[in-house]
Motif scaffolding. Structure first.
Motif, PDB file in Angstrom:
ATOM      1  N   ILE A   1       0.830  -1.202   0.000  1.00  0.00           N
ATOM      2  CA  ILE A   1       0.000   0.000   0.000  1.00  0.00           C
ATOM      3  C   ILE A   1       0.867   1.255   0.000  1.00  0.00           C
ATOM      4  O   ILE A   1       0.657   2.181  -0.777  1.00  0.00           O
ATOM      5  CB  ILE A   1      -0.937   0.007   1.223  1.00  0.00           C
ATOM      6  N   VAL A   2       1.869   1.282   0.858  1.00  0.00           N
ATOM      7  CA  VAL A   2       2.714   2.467   1.028  1.00  0.00           C
ATOM      8  C   VAL A   2       3.744   2.594  -0.093  1.00  0.00           C
ATOM      9  O   VAL A   2       3.990   3.693  -0.603  1.00  0.00           O
ATOM     10  CB  VAL A   2       3.417   2.414   2.401  1.00  0.00           C
ATOM     11  N   ARG A   3       4.371   1.456  -0.431  1.00  0.00           N
ATOM     12  CA  ARG A   3       5.432   1.414  -1.446  1.00  0.00           C
ATOM     13  C   ARG A   3       6.571   2.359  -1.061  1.00  0.00           C
ATOM     14  O   ARG A   3       7.059   2.287   0.057  1.00  0.00           O
ATOM     15  CB  ARG A   3       4.852   1.720  -2.827  1.00  0.00           C
ATOM     16  N   HIS A   4       6.964   3.274  -1.969  1.00  0.00           N
ATOM     17  CA  HIS A   4       8.067   4.182  -1.646  1.00  0.00           C
ATOM     18  C   HIS A   4       7.569   5.551  -1.182  1.00  0.00           C
ATOM     19  O   HIS A   4       8.368   6.480  -1.031  1.00  0.00           O
ATOM     20  CB  HIS A   4       8.986   4.356  -2.852  1.00  0.00           C
ATOM     21  N   HIS A   5       6.278   5.686  -0.971  1.00  0.00           N
ATOM     22  CA  HIS A   5       5.739   6.959  -0.514  1.00  0.00           C
ATOM     23  C   HIS A   5       6.085   7.150   0.971  1.00  0.00           C
ATOM     24  O   HIS A   5       5.932   6.234   1.777  1.00  0.00           O
ATOM     25  CB  HIS A   5       4.219   7.001  -0.715  1.00  0.00           C
ATOM     26  N   SER A   6       6.541   8.326   1.301  1.00  0.00           N
ATOM     27  CA  SER A   6       7.003   8.565   2.676  1.00  0.00           C
ATOM     28  C   SER A   6       5.836   8.607   3.649  1.00  0.00           C
ATOM     29  O   SER A   6       4.737   9.059   3.319  1.00  0.00           O
ATOM     30  CB  SER A   6       7.787   9.880   2.746  1.00  0.00           C
ATOM     31  N   LEU A   7       6.096   8.127   4.856  1.00  0.00           N
ATOM     32  CA  LEU A   7       5.119   8.183   5.935  1.00  0.00           C
ATOM     33  C   LEU A   7       5.457   9.385   6.813  1.00  0.00           C
ATOM     34  O   LEU A   7       6.600   9.559   7.232  1.00  0.00           O
ATOM     35  CB  LEU A   7       5.171   6.888   6.755  1.00  0.00           C
ATOM     36  N   GLN A   8       4.459  10.195   7.067  1.00  0.00           N
ATOM     37  CA  GLN A   8       4.678  11.431   7.817  1.00  0.00           C
ATOM     38  C   GLN A   8       3.540  11.637   8.814  1.00  0.00           C
ATOM     39  O   GLN A   8       2.456  11.068   8.658  1.00  0.00           O
ATOM     40  CB  GLN A   8       4.729  12.609   6.844  1.00  0.00           C
ATOM     41  N   PRO A   9       3.772  12.439   9.847  1.00  0.00           N
ATOM     42  CA  PRO A   9       2.711  12.692  10.828  1.00  0.00           C
ATOM     43  C   PRO A   9       1.514  13.385  10.178  1.00  0.00           C
ATOM     44  O   PRO A   9       1.671  14.340   9.416  1.00  0.00           O
ATOM     45  CB  PRO A   9       3.382  13.609  11.854  1.00  0.00           C
TER      46      PRO A   9
ATOM     47  N   LEU B   1       3.746  -8.860 -14.795  1.00  0.00           N
ATOM     48  CA  LEU B   1       2.835  -9.770 -14.090  1.00  0.00           C
ATOM     49  C   LEU B   1       3.239 -11.226 -14.330  1.00  0.00           C
ATOM     50  O   LEU B   1       3.146 -12.060 -13.418  1.00  0.00           O
ATOM     51  CB  LEU B   1       1.400  -9.536 -14.559  1.00  0.00           C
ATOM     52  N   LYS B   2       3.688 -11.524 -15.538  1.00  0.00           N
ATOM     53  CA  LYS B   2       4.145 -12.877 -15.844  1.00  0.00           C
ATOM     54  C   LYS B   2       5.353 -13.242 -14.987  1.00  0.00           C
ATOM     55  O   LYS B   2       5.448 -14.356 -14.458  1.00  0.00           O
ATOM     56  CB  LYS B   2       4.501 -12.980 -17.334  1.00  0.00           C
ATOM     57  N   GLN B   3       6.272 -12.292 -14.836  1.00  0.00           N
ATOM     58  CA  GLN B   3       7.464 -12.544 -14.023  1.00  0.00           C
ATOM     59  C   GLN B   3       7.092 -12.777 -12.565  1.00  0.00           C
ATOM     60  O   GLN B   3       7.604 -13.699 -11.910  1.00  0.00           O
ATOM     61  CB  GLN B   3       8.429 -11.356 -14.155  1.00  0.00           C
ATOM     62  N   ALA B   4       6.179 -11.968 -12.040  1.00  0.00           N
ATOM     63  CA  ALA B   4       5.754 -12.120 -10.642  1.00  0.00           C
ATOM     64  C   ALA B   4       5.063 -13.463 -10.440  1.00  0.00           C
ATOM     65  O   ALA B   4       5.309 -14.159  -9.441  1.00  0.00           O
ATOM     66  CB  ALA B   4       4.823 -10.973 -10.254  1.00  0.00           C
ATOM     67  N   ALA B   5       4.210 -13.847 -11.378  1.00  0.00           N
ATOM     68  CA  ALA B   5       3.504 -15.122 -11.265  1.00  0.00           C
ATOM     69  C   ALA B   5       4.475 -16.297 -11.311  1.00  0.00           C
ATOM     70  O   ALA B   5       4.261 -17.317 -10.640  1.00  0.00           O
ATOM     71  CB  ALA B   5       2.475 -15.248 -12.384  1.00  0.00           C
ATOM     72  N   ALA B   6       5.552 -16.159 -12.078  1.00  0.00           N
ATOM     73  CA  ALA B   6       6.544 -17.228 -12.163  1.00  0.00           C
ATOM     74  C   ALA B   6       7.242 -17.444 -10.825  1.00  0.00           C
ATOM     75  O   ALA B   6       7.464 -18.589 -10.405  1.00  0.00           O
ATOM     76  CB  ALA B   6       7.565 -16.904 -13.256  1.00  0.00           C
ATOM     77  N   VAL B   7       7.596 -16.357 -10.153  1.00  0.00           N
ATOM     78  CA  VAL B   7       8.234 -16.471  -8.834  1.00  0.00           C
ATOM     79  C   VAL B   7       7.266 -17.104  -7.838  1.00  0.00           C
ATOM     80  O   VAL B   7       7.634 -17.983  -7.056  1.00  0.00           O
ATOM     81  CB  VAL B   7       8.705 -15.091  -8.340  1.00  0.00           C
TER      82      VAL B   7
ATOM     83  N   ALA C   1      11.331  -5.800  -3.604  1.00  0.00           N
ATOM     84  CA  ALA C   1      12.147  -5.210  -4.667  1.00  0.00           C
ATOM     85  C   ALA C   1      11.440  -4.022  -5.332  1.00  0.00           C
ATOM     86  O   ALA C   1      10.212  -3.975  -5.413  1.00  0.00           O
ATOM     87  CB  ALA C   1      12.482  -6.265  -5.717  1.00  0.00           C
ATOM     88  N   ASP C   2      12.242  -3.080  -5.805  1.00  0.00           N
ATOM     89  CA  ASP C   2      11.694  -1.904  -6.493  1.00  0.00           C
ATOM     90  C   ASP C   2      10.855  -2.305  -7.709  1.00  0.00           C
ATOM     91  O   ASP C   2       9.877  -1.633  -8.043  1.00  0.00           O
ATOM     92  CB  ASP C   2      12.830  -0.979  -6.948  1.00  0.00           C
ATOM     93  N   ARG C   3      11.238  -3.388  -8.353  1.00  0.00           N
ATOM     94  CA  ARG C   3      10.540  -3.818  -9.563  1.00  0.00           C
ATOM     95  C   ARG C   3       9.074  -4.131  -9.272  1.00  0.00           C
ATOM     96  O   ARG C   3       8.181  -3.720 -10.017  1.00  0.00           O
ATOM     97  CB  ARG C   3      11.239  -5.034 -10.158  1.00  0.00           C
ATOM     98  N   PHE C   4       8.806  -4.853  -8.197  1.00  0.00           N
ATOM     99  CA  PHE C   4       7.430  -5.205  -7.854  1.00  0.00           C
ATOM    100  C   PHE C   4       6.655  -3.980  -7.386  1.00  0.00           C
ATOM    101  O   PHE C   4       5.482  -3.801  -7.753  1.00  0.00           O
ATOM    102  CB  PHE C   4       7.417  -6.282  -6.770  1.00  0.00           C
ATOM    103  N   LEU C   5       7.291  -3.130  -6.601  1.00  0.00           N
ATOM    104  CA  LEU C   5       6.608  -1.927  -6.132  1.00  0.00           C
ATOM    105  C   LEU C   5       6.259  -1.008  -7.298  1.00  0.00           C
ATOM    106  O   LEU C   5       5.201  -0.369  -7.312  1.00  0.00           O
ATOM    107  CB  LEU C   5       7.481  -1.202  -5.109  1.00  0.00           C
ATOM    108  N   GLN C   6       7.141  -0.960  -8.290  1.00  0.00           N
ATOM    109  CA  GLN C   6       6.846  -0.154  -9.472  1.00  0.00           C
ATOM    110  C   GLN C   6       5.704  -0.766 -10.279  1.00  0.00           C
ATOM    111  O   GLN C   6       4.885  -0.049 -10.868  1.00  0.00           O
ATOM    112  CB  GLN C   6       8.093  -0.025 -10.347  1.00  0.00           C
ATOM    113  N   LEU C   7       5.643  -2.089 -10.290  1.00  0.00           N
ATOM    114  CA  LEU C   7       4.518  -2.754 -10.963  1.00  0.00           C
ATOM    115  C   LEU C   7       3.196  -2.301 -10.350  1.00  0.00           C
ATOM    116  O   LEU C   7       2.233  -1.999 -11.070  1.00  0.00           O
ATOM    117  CB  LEU C   7       4.668  -4.274 -10.839  1.00  0.00           C
ATOM    118  N   LEU C   8       3.130  -2.238  -9.024  1.00  0.00           N
ATOM    119  CA  LEU C   8       1.908  -1.791  -8.361  1.00  0.00           C
ATOM    120  C   LEU C   8       1.588  -0.339  -8.725  1.00  0.00           C
ATOM    121  O   LEU C   8       0.417   0.014  -8.940  1.00  0.00           O
ATOM    122  CB  LEU C   8       2.055  -1.939  -6.845  1.00  0.00           C
ATOM    123  N   GLU C   9       2.615   0.492  -8.806  1.00  0.00           N
ATOM    124  CA  GLU C   9       2.403   1.888  -9.214  1.00  0.00           C
ATOM    125  C   GLU C   9       1.866   1.959 -10.650  1.00  0.00           C
ATOM    126  O   GLU C   9       0.965   2.751 -10.952  1.00  0.00           O
ATOM    127  CB  GLU C   9       3.719   2.662  -9.113  1.00  0.00           C
TER     128      GLU C   9
END
Length: 522
Positions: free
Chosen positions: A108-116, A291-297, A352-360
């Motif tokens: 959900i958060v990915r690389h987005h910063s968490l702040q007060p 998505l194919k790469q993620a499903a393979a893993v 990994a950044d690759r999967f987080l970027q996939l979600l983005e």
């Protein structure tokens, strides 16, 4: 780096709003409450964290750093059915959110910063409610809250609320459920009222939540809601939400979670492929590849998981007495080790950044779907029907190859079985396309059901094939160690028989798909 110890609690509670002047009723009138064990007062202060676009809040998740009371630390609260699961970590460094907590919301958060985003101070009076034997059955909390929203336009607010939270002794029991259910009406009769806010954080943010930007996946597209493109996008959105739902469960290694996450990634990829022509562009091809790469893993662990279950079933049901203890030990243990290694690779992929970027990238597609500019054709259900027809024709072509080659003795067993596997993949794509078409108003329910039946049947067949492959590998390893391989031959033959049994009625199942498709009208 030493990992922080994470404690987990199931939080079952009822929360009600109450005026400052309202008196606390006699709590021993609640079911199962016979005495008051004690009363304490705490001064609590919590800073709540979220992304700029409030991704956690929108998912009914709260992350806070709290001081005061007997539970100082970092708290992450996650939905768990009608209850909430709370994870806690020690407050070693108040400026750094423990990664052990963040990992549970990484998708959900990915690389987005968490702040007060808010501060909530609370003068809490805790009344411990006990049974006749002196066990604590619940806590009653009388909270006097002062909160500040730290978002633009945020204000200071004050309110009072009551909470009844079950203890570990009663949580998950019938008596606990009865206590919670009756506590609501009892406290309302004493002057409380149902809260309009699901959490203290929501109350603290108030109207200022409207100033926060909206995440991509929640942004409304300009598509006509009755168009085929809108139906396809909504089907993609459903799979996106499933991926986000199952990702933390895979991390926790919950039962069937790897399978469900893999299904969601494969279904999304299938939808993108099937409905190319409604959506278009390089963006789609990139997503399909990722998505194919993620499903393979995920597939490595899933195959090991399935095979392990089948191996244990084969061993437990064996009454021949011919499987020696050395082989049995390897059969039970080696697949578990293979699964654990594969699961570690999944966690590495999820981080990994690759999967987080996939979600983005998925969220970006949902926000701005790359719809083809084909004029009025996009307004017709015929478009979806045409794509459905294409998926159906592919299944029929592959089925004909099974009829032609499956009993061809000039081909190897694996070559012949691959034709069956191709039919299963086509059935899955047709099923996903059928479900999307149903959302658009086409009468495809029978077709979806028929495709699911074939997919399940051929899935059992493929599981037997996968299991046989693993048995061959185990036998080869045993042979290298100089061990007797007779037991592996027994199991191989049993899986061969199970695979053939799974194909019983195959032609009839395909025939039902043909009948179901003939009933679909654009």
């Amino acid at each position: 780096m030493t990992k922080k110890k994470i404690a987990s609690f199931l939080e079952v509670e009822v929360k009600l709003s109450v005026d400052e002047s309202t008196g606390i009723p006699d709590l021993t009138q609640l079911p199962g409450v016979e005495k008051i064990l004690g009363t304490t007062e705490h001064k609590l202060s919590a800073i709540y964290y979220d992304t700029e676009d409030l991704r956690l809040t929108r998912e009914k998740i709260t992350l806070r750093r709290r001081t005061g009371g007997d539970d100082d630390g970092w708290h992450l609260k996650l939905p768990a059915g009608s209850a909430r699961r709370e994870l806690r970590a020690e407050l070693d460094d108040p400026s750094t959110i423990p990664d052990e907590l963040v990992s549970h919301v990484r998708a959900i958060v990915r690389h987005h910063s968490l702040q007060p985003v808010a501060q909530v101070d609370n003068r809490r009076v805790v009344i411990e409610l006990g049974s006749s034997a002196g066990e604590q059955v619940a806590e009653f909390c009388d909270d006097h809250v002062t909160a500040w929203s730290l978002l633009p336009g945020g204000e200071r607010t004050n309110w009072r609320e009551w909470e009844v939270e079950l203890s570990d002794f009663t949580s998950g029991t019938e008596a606990g459920a009865d206590l919670i259910n009756q506590a609501t009406s009892f406290l309302i009769s004493a002057g409380a009222r149902k809260s309009s806010s699901p959490s203290k954080l929501s109350s603290a943010l108030g109207e200022s939540i409207k100033t926060a930007p909206v995440p991509n996946h929640l942004q409304l597209s300009s598509l006509d809601p009755d168009s085929p493109a809108a139906s396809v996008v909504e089907s993609l959105r459903a799979q996106r939400d499933k991926i986000i739902h199952w990702e933390p469960r895979v991390r926790a290694d919950e039962w069937d979670s790897v399978h469900q996450l893999r299904v969601s990634t494969r279904e999304m990829r299938s939808l993108l492929e099937t409905f190319e022509g409604i959506l278009e562009g390089d963006q789609l091809h990139h997503l399909e590849a990722e998505l194919k790469q993620a499903a393979a893993v995920l597939g490595e662990a899933r195959d090991a998981e399935v095979v392990e279950e089948r191996f244990i079933d084969l061993l437990d049901s064996d009454d021949s007495g011919l499987i020696d203890s050395t082989a049995a030990q390897h059969i039970r243990g080696d697949m578990r080790a293979e699964y654990e290694a594969a699961h570690e690779r999944i966690i590495a992929m999820l981080d990994a950044d690759r999967f987080l970027q996939l979600l983005e990238d998925i969220d970006a597609l949902l926000a701005q779907p790359p719809v083809v500019s084909a004029g009025e054709v996009l307004e017709s259900k015929e478009t979806l029907h045409d794509h459905l027809k294409g998926a159906y024709k592919k299944l029929r072509r592959r089925h004909k190859k099974v009829q032609e080659f499956y009993h061809d003795a000039t081909l190897t067993l694996h070559q012949r079985e691959e034709y069956v596997h191709d039919v299963r993949k086509a059935a899955k794509k047709l099923r996903y396309a059928s479900a999307a078409a149903e959302d658009a108003g086409l009468r495809t329910k029978r077709l979806t059901k028929a495709c699911k039946a074939l997919q399940s049947q051929l899935g059992d067949f493929q599981d037997a094939v996968t299991s046989r492959d693993r048995i061959e590998r185990l036998a080869a390893a045993a042979r290298e160690r100089g061990e007797d391989t007779f037991a592996y031959g027994i199991l191989y033959q049993r899986e061969l028989a199970r695979g053939q049994k799974a194909l019983a009625g195959y032609e009839e199942t395909v025939a039902e798909i043909k009948k179901a498709f003939s009933k679909v009208k654009a």
